[in-house]
Scaffold this active site. Structure first.
Site, PDB file in Angstrom:
ATOM      1  N   ASP A  11       9.639 -26.437  16.981  1.00  0.00           N
ATOM      2  CA  ASP A  11      10.170 -26.454  18.347  1.00  0.00           C
ATOM      3  C   ASP A  11      11.089 -27.654  18.553  1.00  0.00           C
ATOM      4  O   ASP A  11      10.969 -28.684  17.885  1.00  0.00           O
ATOM      5  CB  ASP A  11       9.045 -26.450  19.383  1.00  0.00           C
ATOM      6  N   GLU A  33       5.042 -29.224  19.624  1.00  0.00           N
ATOM      7  CA  GLU A  33       4.950 -30.678  19.476  1.00  0.00           C
ATOM      8  C   GLU A  33       5.707 -31.381  20.582  1.00  0.00           C
ATOM      9  O   GLU A  33       5.274 -32.418  21.077  1.00  0.00           O
ATOM     10  CB  GLU A  33       5.501 -31.114  18.114  1.00  0.00           C
TER      11      GLU A  33
END
Length: 379
Positions: free
Chosen positions: A70, A135
């Protein structure tokens, strides 16, 4: 394999707009490549988050690469010189969201694993990748749940390299062998609302809070230690009042954060804050949130393997540091005795025109491969 193998994979990953928590099949692409070289791949999904656990081998030691597919939102696209999700080579750099944080690290490690397995198909020990799409966001359905699953299954991690962009001026100048903990507080101080002309009929929570905050700001919480700077206390938000100038507020709210070392525990910090507030006679409510405990990997097998790989590839003697914010290393450290972070230069992460030097891709891959060799092929 050449540097183009890393570059091609980085471009494939950047072209997928995987803003947290959307993975946009980045992990599927990784799994397909890893399965071709003998990795067993497993998807662990929850709450819209995709996590990949890929492992090759069953023996010890188990060396893990951890990362995230991400990325943060690109922000105003008209501020970028090129589309953030169209990987663009320009003036010796590769531009795109995630170029430095951290799709290049992921691509470099995958290609490093391919090269390592091609030469050492029957290598000792095991190699694994733990990849999440959560994250940069809340980080509640990502690495932490994979670590919980691995703990329940009894999978023992020995070493973990987190591919965060740790380098500052040049690739290999800094590694992170630990991170400070994060402890946040929301303090609500209760007063009595009233007219400013009649302060004796009110109780101003701002006036009560101010001297307590002044004392908290001045405290030396600890002196740090060999690896960590002293613990810091910062007030991040203050709010009180209705917006009118003639009303004594009924309550005041302060938000604050500790970044703390292994020299202090969350319990010790909380106790000292409560002692100050109680001594000042405040009527208050204080809610705590522990964002992460500090972790530290002292010099040993993992740090030596990585530092020597960096020196062999770049000629630099890497500095071991614990500065910066929190990372998923805080979750992995609960189940892995040795965790270190290493990746490319971080000057443009989360910024417009995020980029990575094209010339750093091959050395990054080589450092990861050399580290695997140092850990798994050592006599």
């Amino acid at each position: 394999m050449t540097a183009s193998a890393v570059l091609d994979l980085v471009k494939d990953l950047i072209a997928r707009p995987s803003v947290t928590p959307d993975d946009v099949d980045c992990q599927m692409l990784l799994a397909q490549r890893l399965e071709r070289i003998g990795f067993q791949c497993e998807t662990i999904a929850r709450g819209g988050v995709t996590n990949l656990w890929a492992r090759r081998g069953a023996g010890a030691p188990l060396t893990v690469f951890a990362g995230h597919t991400d990325v943060v939102p690109p922000g105003p696209r008209d501020k970028w010189d090129s589309d953030p999700f169209v990987p663009t080579e320009r003036d010796g750099f590769l531009y795109g969201r995630g170029a430095a944080d951290m799709k290049s690290s992921i691509a470099a490690f995958v290609v490093a694993a391919e090269e390592f397995v091609a030469v050492h198909p029957e290598h000792p020990g095991s190699i694994a990748l733990l990849i999440t799409s959560d994250e940069e966001g809340p980080a509640v359905d990502g690495t932490v749940i994979v670590c919980d699953e691995l703990r329940q299954r009894g999978e023992q991690l020995d070493y973990c390299i987190v591919g965060e962009p740790t380098s500052t001026e040049a690739l290999g100048d800094v590694c992170k062998n630990g991170r400070r903990g994060s402890l946040s507080g929301r303090l609500l101080v209760k007063g009595v609302q009233g007219h400013v002309a009649y302060p004796h009929l009110a109780r101003n929570p701002v006036h009560q809070l101010a001297p307590a905050l002044t004392e908290l700001v001045a405290i030396e919480w600890d002196q740090g230690n060999e690896y960590f700077p002293p613990t810091t206390f910062q007030v991040s938000n203050l709010h009180a009042g209705t917006g009118a100038t003639n009303v004594v507020p009924g309550e005041a709210v302060a938000l604050f954060n500790f970044r703390f070392s292994t020299a202090s525990t969350p319990g010790q910090l909380k106790a000292r804050v409560h002692e100050v507030l109680d001594r000042h006679g405040l009527e208050y409510q204080l809610d705590w949130e522990l964002g992460g405990e500090p972790f530290l990997t002292p010099r040993g097998s993992l740090t030596d393997a990585l530092v020597s790989a960096i020196q062999a590839e770049t000629g630099l003697q890497a500095e071991l540091s614990t500065t910066g914010g929190t990372s998923d290393g805080r979750f992995i450290a609960r189940i892995c005795p040795q965790v270190i972070e290493f990746g490319p230069c971080n000057a443009t992460i989360h910024k417009v025109n995020e980029r990575i030097e094209l010339s750093s891709l091959a050395p990054l891959k080589n450092i990861y491969r050399r580290t695997l060799e140092n850990l798994l092929l050592a006599d």
